[in-house]
Design a protein around this motif. Structure first.
Motif: not given
Length: 375
Positions: A312-325, A347-354
């Motif tokens: 919505e804010d003018g960015g682009v999202q790339l997604e790789w969905p799988y059955s396990a995550g 339910d383990r999460e990991c987020d980073k900013t580059f």
């Protein structure tokens, strides 16, 4: 007149393409460049010896010719033979072996350069330009070894070519290389085109010698900011700093991204303000170029195509969905890439900013997530 053939030194081509059997046809031109280099050096040696003569004897160049008579195994070992006519009848005893001397002078010069002693003073200055052209098709991981196993053995590589340019104060460096960017102008009748480089976005002039390349150039021509990125296999002129100055000839051209990837980016480029039920910012060309750089990195790493969505804010999202995550990247308008992965199993999460230019680190994040979650 009778022809006599005999071996003219020896080559061993190693690394890169030369670890496979056979000789790539694209490097055959190197033998012609080497032949011209030997003739130029021999001409210079002759003039040094005969200072009173303005010219070499008529038929000097045509008296020397090389033939590729065999290709042997052991990396790639081309067998070069020199064909002479009536055993050098043009020359007296002092000059009869002048082309063999030229071969040794070339190898002595390479040895001197690699030892840090520079270009020898006896190397004919007018031959430096041809010296710098020889080997332009070599890739960074490839070498030519001359006279392997003998006292004259010496290695030639692109790094040595650069030293020749620097020491000879040659500002322009000719090389066969892949150049990526966009075709933004073509003049078929003049044999010229304009090319916007992906690196630095500078527009450089280009030329092409074959009319067959016109259709390919026009196929990818787009004067808009979203011209498809292509890779040109080109004879290019670089500065010593490896900046492309111009493209001298086009050998081949092909799209960098698969067509469906490029088409999806073009669709995002065409979005207008309010595309999401009256809200939603358009996606800028800058963001799309950043996304394209990421996709090129993923393509090189053989990562499968992601789902590609505008935000919505003018960015682009790339997604790789799988059955396990799943793995998600969001390219924001402020040059950041927000990376996120989620395991559906625990339910383990990991987020980073580059920063978007951290392509290797971003690719590692994505590859690691896919390896964990892919079926």
């Amino acid at each position: 007149m009778g022809e006599i053939s005999r071996a003219f030194g020896s080559w061993r081509l190693q690394g890169g393409r030369y670890e496979e059997p056979g000789l790539p046809v694209e490097v055959l031109a190197e033998f012609a460049r080497y032949e011209r280099l030997v003739i130029d050096v021999a001409r210079g040696l002759y003039k040094q010896r005969h200072a009173s003569r303005q010219r070499v004897p008529r038929g000097f160049a045509s008296s020397f010719s090389l033939r590729l008579s065999d290709i042997r195994r052991g990396s790639v070992i081309p067998v070069l033979e020199r064909t002479t006519v009536d055993a050098d009848v043009l020359f007296d005893d002092r000059d009869a072996g002048i082309f063999d001397e030229a071969r040794v002078v070339i190898q002595d010069a390479l040895r001197s350069i690699q030892a840090g002693s520079g270009i020898p003073r006896n190397f004919p200055p007018h031959a430096l330009r041809e010296f710098s052209r020889f080997g332009r098709s070599l890739r960074d991981d490839e070498i030519i070894e001359f006279d392997s196993g003998t006292p004259n053995s010496v290695i030639y590589s692109q790094s040595v070519r650069r030293q020749i340019h620097e020491q000879a104060r040659l500002e322009r460096f000719e090389i066969e290389t892949l150049v990526s960017g966009q075709v933004v102008g073509v003049s078929a009748d003049k044999g010229i085109f304009e090319f916007r480089l992906t690196r630095g976005e500078k527009v450089v002039p280009g030329r092409f010698s074959s009319d067959d390349i016109v259709a390919d150039l026009k196929q990818y021509l787009d004067r808009s900011t979203m011209a498809p990125t292509v890779a040109i296999n080109a004879v290019a002129i670089q500065s010593i700093n490896e900046d492309i100055i111009e493209i001298q000839d086009v050998l081949s051209i092909e799209p960098v991204l698969p067509a469906d990837w490029s088409d999806r980016l073009s669709e995002l480029h065409d979005l207008e303000a309010g595309w999401l039920d009256g809200v939603g910012q358009p996606v800028s060309r800058k963001v799309l170029r950043e996304v394209e750089s990421l996709l090129l990195e993923f393509l090189d790493e053989q990562v499968q195509r992601p789902y590609i969505y505008p935000t919505e804010d003018g960015g682009v999202q790339l997604e790789w969905p799988y059955s396990a995550g799943e793995v998600t990247l969001t390219v924001t308008p402020d040059d950041k890439v927000e990376a996120y992965s989620f395991s559906k199993q625990d339910d383990r999460e990991c987020d980073k900013t580059f920063h978007w230019r951290q392509l290797n680190e971003i690719a590692e994040f994505v590859i690691g997530g896919i390896a964990e979650y892919a079926d």
